[in-house]
Design an enzyme around this catalytic site. Structure first.
Site, PDB file in Angstrom:
ATOM      1  N   GLN A   1      13.243  -2.579  -2.841  1.00  0.00           N
ATOM      2  CA  GLN A   1      13.137  -2.291  -1.406  1.00  0.00           C
ATOM      3  C   GLN A   1      14.473  -2.624  -0.766  1.00  0.00           C
ATOM      4  O   GLN A   1      14.793  -3.805  -0.579  1.00  0.00           O
ATOM      5  CB  GLN A   1      12.008  -3.125  -0.772  1.00  0.00           C
ATOM      6  CG  GLN A   1      10.622  -2.646  -1.168  1.00  0.00           C
ATOM      7  CD  GLN A   1       9.543  -3.673  -0.835  1.00  0.00           C
ATOM      8  OE1 GLN A   1       9.566  -4.790  -1.343  1.00  0.00           O
ATOM      9  NE2 GLN A   1       8.602  -3.301   0.006  1.00  0.00           N
TER      10      GLN A   1
ATOM     11  N   ASP B   1       5.197  -2.473  -4.145  1.00  0.00           N
ATOM     12  CA  ASP B   1       4.789  -3.401  -3.093  1.00  0.00           C
ATOM     13  C   ASP B   1       3.643  -2.791  -2.283  1.00  0.00           C
ATOM     14  O   ASP B   1       3.674  -2.766  -1.057  1.00  0.00           O
ATOM     15  CB  ASP B   1       5.979  -3.746  -2.186  1.00  0.00           C
ATOM     16  CG  ASP B   1       5.652  -4.895  -1.229  1.00  0.00           C
ATOM     17  OD1 ASP B   1       4.658  -5.615  -1.477  1.00  0.00           O
ATOM     18  OD2 ASP B   1       6.383  -5.057  -0.228  1.00  0.00           O
TER      19      ASP B   1
ATOM     20  N   HIS C   1      13.324  -1.012   5.402  1.00  0.00           N
ATOM     21  CA  HIS C   1      13.854  -0.696   4.077  1.00  0.00           C
ATOM     22  C   HIS C   1      13.237   0.599   3.562  1.00  0.00           C
ATOM     23  O   HIS C   1      12.206   1.037   4.057  1.00  0.00           O
ATOM     24  CB  HIS C   1      13.543  -1.831   3.102  1.00  0.00           C
ATOM     25  CG  HIS C   1      12.130  -2.334   3.223  1.00  0.00           C
ATOM     26  ND1 HIS C   1      11.803  -3.428   3.992  1.00  0.00           N
ATOM     27  CD2 HIS C   1      10.955  -1.889   2.718  1.00  0.00           C
ATOM     28  CE1 HIS C   1      10.497  -3.649   3.945  1.00  0.00           C
ATOM     29  NE2 HIS C   1       9.951  -2.718   3.181  1.00  0.00           N
TER      30      HIS C   1
ATOM     31  N   HIS D   1      -3.948  -7.845   4.385  1.00  0.00           N
ATOM     32  CA  HIS D   1      -3.622  -7.549   2.983  1.00  0.00           C
ATOM     33  C   HIS D   1      -2.562  -8.520   2.457  1.00  0.00           C
ATOM     34  O   HIS D   1      -2.288  -8.562   1.275  1.00  0.00           O
ATOM     35  CB  HIS D   1      -3.114  -6.114   2.857  1.00  0.00           C
ATOM     36  CG  HIS D   1      -1.761  -5.944   3.479  1.00  0.00           C
ATOM     37  ND1 HIS D   1      -1.566  -5.948   4.844  1.00  0.00           N
ATOM     38  CD2 HIS D   1      -0.535  -5.830   2.930  1.00  0.00           C
ATOM     39  CE1 HIS D   1      -0.283  -5.837   5.096  1.00  0.00           C
ATOM     40  NE2 HIS D   1       0.377  -5.749   3.952  1.00  0.00           N
ATOM     41  N   ASP D   2      -1.918  -9.261   3.374  1.00  0.00           N
ATOM     42  CA  ASP D   2      -0.874 -10.199   2.977  1.00  0.00           C
ATOM     43  C   ASP D   2      -1.443 -11.608   2.817  1.00  0.00           C
ATOM     44  O   ASP D   2      -2.605 -11.873   3.103  1.00  0.00           O
ATOM     45  CB  ASP D   2       0.245 -10.217   4.020  1.00  0.00           C
ATOM     46  CG  ASP D   2       1.227  -9.065   3.802  1.00  0.00           C
ATOM     47  OD1 ASP D   2       1.372  -8.609   2.650  1.00  0.00           O
ATOM     48  OD2 ASP D   2       1.839  -8.631   4.790  1.00  0.00           O
TER      49      ASP D   2
ATOM     50  N   ARG E   1       2.249   0.601  13.017  1.00  0.00           N
ATOM     51  CA  ARG E   1       2.417  -0.825  12.721  1.00  0.00           C
ATOM     52  C   ARG E   1       3.863  -1.005  12.295  1.00  0.00           C
ATOM     53  O   ARG E   1       4.279  -0.537  11.234  1.00  0.00           O
ATOM     54  CB  ARG E   1       1.463  -1.230  11.604  1.00  0.00           C
ATOM     55  CG  ARG E   1       1.658  -2.650  11.080  1.00  0.00           C
ATOM     56  CD  ARG E   1       0.811  -2.825   9.829  1.00  0.00           C
ATOM     57  NE  ARG E   1       0.902  -4.124   9.216  1.00  0.00           N
ATOM     58  CZ  ARG E   1       1.864  -4.531   8.384  1.00  0.00           C
ATOM     59  NH1 ARG E   1       2.882  -3.741   8.089  1.00  0.00           N
ATOM     60  NH2 ARG E   1       1.817  -5.721   7.848  1.00  0.00           N
TER      61      ARG E   1
ATOM     62  N   GLU F   1       4.608  -6.360  13.554  1.00  0.00           N
ATOM     63  CA  GLU F   1       4.213  -7.216  12.440  1.00  0.00           C
ATOM     64  C   GLU F   1       5.293  -8.277  12.304  1.00  0.00           C
ATOM     65  O   GLU F   1       6.278  -8.111  11.593  1.00  0.00           O
ATOM     66  CB  GLU F   1       4.092  -6.420  11.139  1.00  0.00           C
ATOM     67  CG  GLU F   1       3.448  -7.241  10.023  1.00  0.00           C
ATOM     68  CD  GLU F   1       4.368  -7.640   8.878  1.00  0.00           C
ATOM     69  OE1 GLU F   1       3.983  -8.506   8.090  1.00  0.00           O
ATOM     70  OE2 GLU F   1       5.480  -7.089   8.768  1.00  0.00           O
TER      71      GLU F   1
ATOM     72  N   ASP G   1       6.552  -2.454  10.688  1.00  0.00           N
ATOM     73  CA  ASP G   1       6.580  -3.379   9.559  1.00  0.00           C
ATOM     74  C   ASP G   1       7.845  -4.248   9.563  1.00  0.00           C
ATOM     75  O   ASP G   1       8.955  -3.741   9.753  1.00  0.00           O
ATOM     76  CB  ASP G   1       6.533  -2.564   8.257  1.00  0.00           C
ATOM     77  CG  ASP G   1       6.478  -3.464   7.035  1.00  0.00           C
ATOM     78  OD1 ASP G   1       5.502  -4.218   6.916  1.00  0.00           O
ATOM     79  OD2 ASP G   1       7.410  -3.412   6.210  1.00  0.00           O
TER      80      ASP G   1
ATOM     81  N   ARG H   1      -1.141 -11.259  -4.165  1.00  0.00           N
ATOM     82  CA  ARG H   1      -1.842 -10.685  -3.007  1.00  0.00           C
ATOM     83  C   ARG H   1      -2.879  -9.651  -3.435  1.00  0.00           C
ATOM     84  O   ARG H   1      -3.804  -9.348  -2.694  1.00  0.00           O
ATOM     85  CB  ARG H   1      -0.846 -10.048  -2.027  1.00  0.00           C
ATOM     86  CG  ARG H   1      -0.017 -11.070  -1.278  1.00  0.00           C
ATOM     87  CD  ARG H   1       1.050 -10.404  -0.430  1.00  0.00           C
ATOM     88  NE  ARG H   1       1.972  -9.641  -1.263  1.00  0.00           N
ATOM     89  CZ  ARG H   1       2.916  -8.825  -0.775  1.00  0.00           C
ATOM     90  NH1 ARG H   1       3.037  -8.663   0.527  1.00  0.00           N
ATOM     91  NH2 ARG H   1       3.735  -8.179  -1.586  1.00  0.00           N
TER      92      ARG H   1
HETATM   93  C1  GLC Z   1       5.174  -6.409   5.437  1.00  0.00           C
HETATM   94  C2  GLC Z   1       3.934  -6.054   4.676  1.00  0.00           C
HETATM   95  C3  GLC Z   1       4.000  -6.643   3.312  1.00  0.00           C
HETATM   96  C4  GLC Z   1       5.233  -6.131   2.637  1.00  0.00           C
HETATM   97  C5  GLC Z   1       6.475  -6.354   3.482  1.00  0.00           C
HETATM   98  C6  GLC Z   1       7.625  -5.546   2.991  1.00  0.00           C
HETATM   99  O1  GLC Z   1       5.297  -7.754   5.650  1.00  0.00           O
HETATM  100  O2  GLC Z   1       2.802  -6.490   5.360  1.00  0.00           O
HETATM  101  O3  GLC Z   1       2.847  -6.331   2.568  1.00  0.00           O
HETATM  102  O4  GLC Z   1       5.381  -6.799   1.412  1.00  0.00           O
HETATM  103  O5  GLC Z   1       6.297  -5.952   4.798  1.00  0.00           O
HETATM  104  O6  GLC Z   1       7.506  -4.198   3.411  1.00  0.00           O
HETATM  105  C1  GLC Z   2       6.984 -13.039   5.091  1.00  0.00           C
HETATM  106  C2  GLC Z   2       7.391 -12.190   6.224  1.00  0.00           C
HETATM  107  C3  GLC Z   2       6.290 -11.276   6.653  1.00  0.00           C
HETATM  108  C4  GLC Z   2       5.667 -10.586   5.459  1.00  0.00           C
HETATM  109  C5  GLC Z   2       5.318 -11.523   4.373  1.00  0.00           C
HETATM  110  C6  GLC Z   2       4.881 -10.753   3.176  1.00  0.00           C
HETATM  111  O1  GLC Z   2       6.075 -13.979   5.518  1.00  0.00           O
HETATM  112  O2  GLC Z   2       7.771 -12.970   7.341  1.00  0.00           O
HETATM  113  O3  GLC Z   2       6.795 -10.324   7.513  1.00  0.00           O
HETATM  114  O4  GLC Z   2       4.487  -9.996   5.847  1.00  0.00           O
HETATM  115  O5  GLC Z   2       6.423 -12.291   4.051  1.00  0.00           O
HETATM  116  O6  GLC Z   2       4.302 -11.618   2.274  1.00  0.00           O
END
Ligand code: GLC
Ligand code: GLC
Length: 641
Positions: free
Chosen positions: A246, A136, A179, A384-385, A276, A320, A278, A501
């Site tokens: 995860q 991931d 996680h 990045h998402d 950040r 986040e 997460d 992504r």
């Molecule tokens: C956050 C990250 C995302 C990741 C997820 C799980 O949302 O931005 O890229 O997949 O957390 O850690």
């Molecule tokens: C979901 C989660 C967000 C994460 C994303 C990853 O939208 O709410 O936290 O960044 O998935 O794609």
């Protein structure tokens, strides 16, 4: 909390042989009440409550003692100037170490480029040890104390942080605390049957509880597995919100809080300045709820924050939470996460581009951008998402928009399924069962540059002009500043092919190269426009602080907001249409007579109708604010309210 707790903990610190400095003791006395309060509220009934609180405080004492002198100096500096991140000089960038510069050492060589662009904040995407193949993007951490050997070593990271700090750039990394990867030592020991570590995760003997939980939880990565749980080889089930590898940590166990606090303080002492946080929404689970943003999640973050105030006060938390806007702001607080992504502004910028209608964005500017003192949004165009449409349904309905239909429309526009669409995105996690999907694609590809739409560059600049002018810290996805396009080659790379992504995480992010990106190329034009906007932002005091007010133009495709300042406020107008828009002079009655557009230097008479060209943005510096042109002296502050 009573004096005896403080006294008991002081004695425990001495007994453990720690001799933290006077600053530590002062901060302990000040922040222990908050720490103890949150800890008690979450773990009140747990038999290990007291022992784990003590263990956490001992960790803080040890970390404080081990903290390098330069970071102690930074602690003092930040304590004296807690609003440092609200400066108009703040500009962030984010990149993958390998994709941008190969290694951590390589990244050090790029510091002059960061400076040239004006960055003061650099988010390095996950760089810790993680599983081979799909991890991931490093969000499955196998060790928080080891750098991914492909990128370098912990010593390289420390050296990079010091070099960034010397150049006025704050290093940012993720604190991936919801996680771990299934290869983390805790996970391995849990699988080896060690009870202590089994309790670090949420493991169920059969489907009974998982089925009940899944009645109310959301599916995050349905492409990977349905629901929130995955089976273990022995037939049991483990909680995994994201990918199957995860594994969600079990914060109901206070030992998990203490263990992660240790990892957090370790990172702080490497010179990381911003964490950040997460996936904050997911850290606490309760049956019968969505298991997102529960009160305990907030309390745990506050407890982590209090520990940082005690041991590493320079460290700043950024949340986040890519969720409903009410939930996003619920994390924003000086005692919790002083800064936060602004997913609403991000999504609504794209929404307005798709619809050529800025009314939903305007509602968000009117109602949802004001934050408490000492807090700031991080404003970004994309990350990045994926892009998800996290606007409020009721607000959409106020404008006569059917929220679900609208999301479907936006998805069709951005994956290029809508006839004539300028966008070249791909769906992410399209869920055939719910019809849900989110959007992948780089800024340039989503905005029309890839499709060679004549307005592509203007759209890219417009969204960045919003992020750079609205209240908070602007954050650039590095590569976007030269208009990088989608990278479809991810489909050929195992470990990436199943996750769209990667389309917008291109390889080999080039530095600005005049030969490749001449001013006539889209990349050159974008770079030129962005660099100018960053320079202007840095020179304009009204862009400091977090004050912002919506400014209604009454013209559907034109969004407006004010950045009020003690003198020389800035009025921002952004036109999301392809034609020409006119704003009637009556709208400007409460403003001074003249303004200067910071972006072009043009002087404007606000007593006349104002014209905006296709996708034009104005940053209007309001001069001579003493009197409004209609003769009232109510401007700026009264009118702004
Ligand atoms: C956050 C990250 C995302 C990741 C997820 C799980 O949302 O931005 O890229 O997949 O957390 O850690
Ligand atoms: C979901 C989660 C967000 C994460 C994303 C990853 O939208 O709410 O936290 O960044 O998935 O794609």
């Amino acid at each position: 909390m009573d004096e005896t707790t403080l006294g008991r903990l002081r004695a425990a610190i001495r007994a453990a042989g720690h001799v933290p400095d006077a600053g530590f003791d002062r901060r302990l006395a000040r922040h222990l009440p908050q720490l103890a309060r949150e800890f008690d509220a979450v773990y009140g009934d747990h038999p290990a409550r007291e022992a784990e609180l003590e263990a956490a405080v001992l960790l803080a004492a040890r970390a404080s003692q081990a903290r390098p002198d330069e970071l102690r100096a930074l602690d003092l500096q930040r304590e004296a100037n807690p609003d440092w991140f609200l400066s108009n000089r703040m500009v962030g960038g984010v990149c993958y170490v390998d994709r941008y510069a190969g290694t951590l050492r390589g990244l050090r060589d790029r510091i002059p480029d960061f400076r040239e662009l004006g960055l003061t904040y650099l988010h390095l995407m996950p760089l810790f040890r993680c599983p081979e193949g799909n991890s991931d993007g490093g969000y499955a951490v196998s060790s928080y104390r080891e750098v991914d050997p492909r990128l370098g070593t912990m010593a390289d990271l420390g050296a990079l942080c010091a070099a960034l700090r010397d150049n006025g750039i704050s290093p940012v990394v993720d604190f991936i605390f919801n996680h771990t990867s299934d290869e983390h030592e805790w996970a391995r020991r849990a699988m080896a049957g060690e009870r202590e570590f089994e309790d670090y995760y949420r493991i169920y003997p059969d489907r009974r509880l998982p089925d009940l939980f899944e009645e109310t939880t959301r599916e995050i990565f349905p492409d990977d597995h349905p629901g929130s749980f995955v089976p273990l080889p022995d037939g049991r089930w483990i909680w995994a919100t994201f990918y199957r590898f995860q594994w969600d940590l079990n914060y109901a166990n206070p030992a998990v809080f203490r263990a992660m606090a240790g990892e957090m303080l370790f990172l702080a002492n490497q010179g990381i300045e911003i964490l950040r946080m997460d996936a904050v929404a997911f850290i606490w689970k309760r049956l019968g709820t969505s298991c997102e943003s529960l009160p305990e999640a907030h309390r745990l973050i506050r407890a982590f924050n209090a520990l940082c105030r005690i041991a590493a006060p320079a460290l700043l938390f950024k949340s986040e939470a890519i969720v409903h806007p009410d939930e996003v702001v619920s994390y924003i607080d000086p005692a919790e996460c002083p800064i936060s992504y602004n997913p609403l502004l991000m999504a609504l910028g794209w929404e307005a581009l798709a619809t050529r209608d800025a009314r939903l964005l305007q509602l968000a500017l009117d109602r949802r951008q004001q934050l408490p003192a000492g807090c700031a949004f991080v404003n970004y165009v994309r990350s990045h998402d994926d892009i998800g449409w996290t606007f409020d349904d009721a607000e959409a309905r106020e404008l006569g928009i059917d929220p679900d239909g609208h999301r479907r429309f936006l998805n069709r526009v951005y994956v290029g399924r809508f006839p004539g669409s300028f966008a070249r995105g791909e769906p992410f996690q399209e869920n055939p069962r719910t019809g849900d999907c989110r959007i992948a694609g780089t800024t340039a590809s989503l905005a029309g540059v890839e499709a060679k739409d004549p307005h592509g560059v203007a759209r890219v600049l417009l969204l960045h002009a919003l992020a750079l002018a609205s209240a908070g810290i602007p954050l650039l996805y590095l590569g976007d500043e030269v208009g990088q396009l989608n990278d479809p080659t991810y489909r050929t790379r195992p470990g990436e092919a199943q996750d769209s992504r990667w389309l917008h995480r291109p390889m080999g992010v080039g530095r600005f190269d005049a030969a490749r990106h001449g001013p006539e190329t889209p990349g050159g034009a974008i770079h030129h426009g962005l660099a100018a906007m960053i320079r202007i932002r840095r020179e304009t005091p009204a862009f400091a602080g977090n004050r912002i007010h919506g400014f209604r133009t009454q013209v559907d495709p034109v969004a407006g907001f004010l950045r009020p300042a003690d003198r020389e406020s800035v009025l921002v107008l952004a036109h999301f249409g392809e034609g020409t828009a006119w704003v009637a002079p009556e709208r400007f009655r409460s403003l001074p007579r003249t303004a200067r557009d910071l972006l072009t230097g043009r002087r404007l008479d606000l007593r006349q109708e104002l014209q905006l060209g296709p996708y034009e943005v104005l940053w209007l510096l309001l001069e001579d604010e003493e009197t409004a042109w209609d003769g009232d002296r109510r401007y700026p502050h009264a009118a702004a309210a």
